[in-house]
Motif scaffolding. Structure first.
Motif, PDB file in Angstrom:
ATOM      1  N   CYS A 346     -10.285  -6.753   3.537  1.00 31.91           N
ATOM      2  CA  CYS A 346     -11.741  -6.311   3.923  1.00 31.91           C
ATOM      3  C   CYS A 346     -10.400  -4.868   5.062  1.00 31.91           C
ATOM      4  O   CYS A 346     -10.173  -4.234   5.178  1.00 31.91           O
ATOM      5  N   HIS A 347      -9.459  -5.541   5.968  1.00 36.30           N
ATOM      6  CA  HIS A 347      -8.265  -4.979   6.912  1.00 36.30           C
ATOM      7  C   HIS A 347      -6.984  -4.244   5.460  1.00 36.30           C
ATOM      8  O   HIS A 347      -6.766  -3.808   6.043  1.00 36.30           O
ATOM      9  N   GLY A 348      -6.500  -5.146   5.487  1.00 36.74           N
ATOM     10  CA  GLY A 348      -5.926  -4.766   3.981  1.00 36.74           C
ATOM     11  C   GLY A 348      -5.961  -3.706   3.019  1.00 36.74           C
ATOM     12  O   GLY A 348      -5.349  -2.995   2.993  1.00 36.74           O
ATOM     13  N   VAL A 349      -6.632  -4.285   2.492  1.00 38.41           N
ATOM     14  CA  VAL A 349      -7.346  -3.695   1.566  1.00 38.41           C
ATOM     15  C   VAL A 349      -7.951  -2.173   1.490  1.00 38.41           C
ATOM     16  O   VAL A 349      -7.600  -1.239   1.100  1.00 38.41           O
ATOM     17  N   GLY A 350      -8.473  -2.541   2.984  1.00 39.63           N
ATOM     18  CA  GLY A 350      -9.811  -1.121   3.622  1.00 39.63           C
ATOM     19  C   GLY A 350      -7.695  -0.227   3.926  1.00 39.63           C
ATOM     20  O   GLY A 350      -8.450   1.149   3.968  1.00 39.63           O
ATOM     21  N   GLY A 351      -6.934  -0.789   4.784  1.00 39.57           N
ATOM     22  CA  GLY A 351      -6.112   0.267   4.988  1.00 39.57           C
ATOM     23  C   GLY A 351      -5.484   1.103   3.649  1.00 39.57           C
ATOM     24  O   GLY A 351      -5.057   1.724   3.555  1.00 39.57           O
ATOM     25  N   MET A 352      -5.376   0.024   2.494  1.00 40.89           N
ATOM     26  CA  MET A 352      -4.742   0.283   1.398  1.00 40.89           C
ATOM     27  C   MET A 352      -5.418   1.810   0.620  1.00 40.89           C
ATOM     28  O   MET A 352      -4.705   3.056  -0.045  1.00 40.89           O
ATOM     29  N   VAL A 353      -6.339   1.762   0.617  1.00 44.45           N
ATOM     30  CA  VAL A 353      -7.637   2.689   0.229  1.00 44.45           C
ATOM     31  C   VAL A 353      -7.371   4.150   0.587  1.00 44.45           C
ATOM     32  O   VAL A 353      -7.602   5.015   0.781  1.00 44.45           O
ATOM     33  N   GLY A 354      -7.326   3.569   2.661  1.00 46.27           N
ATOM     34  CA  GLY A 354      -7.427   4.921   3.170  1.00 46.27           C
ATOM     35  C   GLY A 354      -6.343   4.991   3.062  1.00 46.27           C
ATOM     36  O   GLY A 354      -6.313   6.557   3.307  1.00 46.27           O
TER      37      GLY A 354
END
Length: 435
Positions: A346-354
């Motif tokens: 959630c946070h790691g992947v979400g941050g990378m997508v963002g």
């Protein structure tokens, strides 16, 4: 031995504080006081308070997801970040983040040691320098708190405290300096991170993965969430506080703050809806937990892009990040790597997508700071490649650095509780309290 060490730390901090007036340069009011913008100052005071409330919100968010025997310990881990990192930030972490650059990687620890030269007589743009420093402190507070969801229900309290200090000093402050200091490596590369995609979410996500791998699996992985109502409350507090997180990063009461508030609003809503739709498509029931997780993923993903993209593009970022994170949660090998609350997905992947989508949609019509190198959708590849480069560097640094810190902490004091204490629950075994 632990009691002796803690006593020495407490005494040293007290003595340092007591005699700081004599060992540091005295505060001298300038002949001519700077003129601050009252509107900007008022908004940034509010934004600072909003960001702080995110951390207890996170405590409720995580506390409601874990088993009944670990609610207090999980929430306390977030609360302790407010105490420990605040003092650490004043002591040296702010100076490491925003002091005179040393090679573009870290700040000079002597510049603002014990908040020396950080006062209301100096301006940072249109606001007092002290206000800027306190605003940034709240970002440093929530970052190690985010990591705790990965190793929930099995970490020893004092080991977590030590890791939090080391993570803040050796992972957070270099990333903060490189990204947001004008002489920082990423800043000079042209990396765009409006409010913490690399500094907060990617660093926390990769550290969470490192922690889950190092600590190993919980004895019982499938537990019923203790309080879904806590998760709903925590999500509401996080969304509320996130307006300070993103809109406050404009550092003023201006149009850019309004733009960031708007993109934050729609990305969260779009991601929450997308998560619910994905759950239904995959054959799951519509759940409060899913709606909350999806909303937070949207907030994470829009963070680096909030002040650089349009409202329609923010909706796309929310939807796309939610789909990717939902898919990652379903694929993540729980049997092998026990990221208890899916922090990396959630946070790691979400941050990378963002971060990557910032390189796709960033527009100088929204924010002139974007410059000539706009997003990929406008026909320029430069910014996207810059964002991708930073993503790779941050990922390697945050993961390997955090894994090394877990290794060091474990050599000093065991990271995991014993099996009998894990079975008993951390609320009782670590704190002698229970719901």
């Amino acid at each position: 031995m632990r009691k002796i060490i803690l006593s020495v730390i407490l005494i040293a901090l007290s003595v340092l504080t007591l005699f700081s007036t004599f060992i540091l340069s005295p505060i001298v009011a300038p002949a001519e006081e700077p003129v601050f913008d009252t509107g900007d100052t008022a908004w940034m005071i509010v934004a600072t308070a909003l960001v702080l409330i995110m951390t207890p919100g996170l405590g409720f968010f995580y506390g409601g997801m874990v088993g009944k025997k670990n609610v207090i310990s999980t929430m306390l881990q977030s609360f302790m970040a407010m105490l420990v990192v605040t003092l650490l930030w004043i002591l040296v972490a702010f100076s490491l983040s925003f002091g005179t650059s040393i090679g573009g990687f870290i700040g000079n620890p002597a510049d603002y040691f014990m908040f020396q030269n950080v006062d209301i007589h100096t301006a940072w743009g249109t606001i007092p320098f002290l206000l800027f420093a306190l605003f940034q402190a709240k970002f440093a507070i929530i970052t190690p708190a985010l990591i705790t969801g990965a190793f929930a229900e099995r970490i020893r309290f004092w080991a977590y405290m030590l890791f939090m200090v080391l993570f803040t000093l050796f992972i957070y402050t270099p990333l903060c300096h490189m990204t947001w200091h004008e002489d920082g490596l990423f800043f000079k590369m042209g990396v765009l991170d409006f409010a913490g995609g690399t500094v907060v979410h990617m660093s926390a996500g990769w550290a969470a993965l490192a922690g889950a791998m190092f600590l190993g699996k919980r004895r019982i992985q499938k537990v019923n969430p203790a309080r879904i109502t806590y998760v709903l409350l925590g999500t509401g507090l996080l969304w509320f506080g996130w307006f300070g997180f993103n809109a406050g990063s404009s550092l003023g009461a201006n149009g850019l703050a309004v733009q960031a508030l708007g993109t934050t609003t729609v990305a969260a809503a779009a991601a929450g809806m997308a998560w619910i739709f994905m759950d239904k498509i995959l054959g799951h029931k519509v759940s409060a937990m899913g709606a909350c997780i999806g909303t937070v993923v949207g907030l994470v993903a829009i963070t680096p892009a909030a002040g650089f993209v349009s409202i329609p593009h923010a909706i796309f970022i929310g939807i796309f990040s939610s789909i990717v994170s939902n898919y990652m949660v379903s694929l993540f090998p729980k049997g092998k790597i026990d990221d208890a609350l899916d922090v990396f997905a959630c946070h790691g992947v979400g941050g990378m997508v963002g971060m990557l989508l910032t390189g796709v949609f960033a527009s100088n019509a929204i924010n002139p700071a974007v410059g000539d190198n706009q997003g990929l959708i406008f026909g320029d590849t430069t910014l996207f490649i810059t964002q991708l480069t930073a993503l790779v560097i941050v990922s390697v640094f945050a993961f390997l650095g955090s894994y090394a810190l877990f290794f060091i902490v474990n050599k000093i004091t065991p990271l995991r509780v014993t099996e009998d204490k894990e079975e008993l629950g951390l609320d009782i075994s670590q704190h002698g309290e229970y719901l």
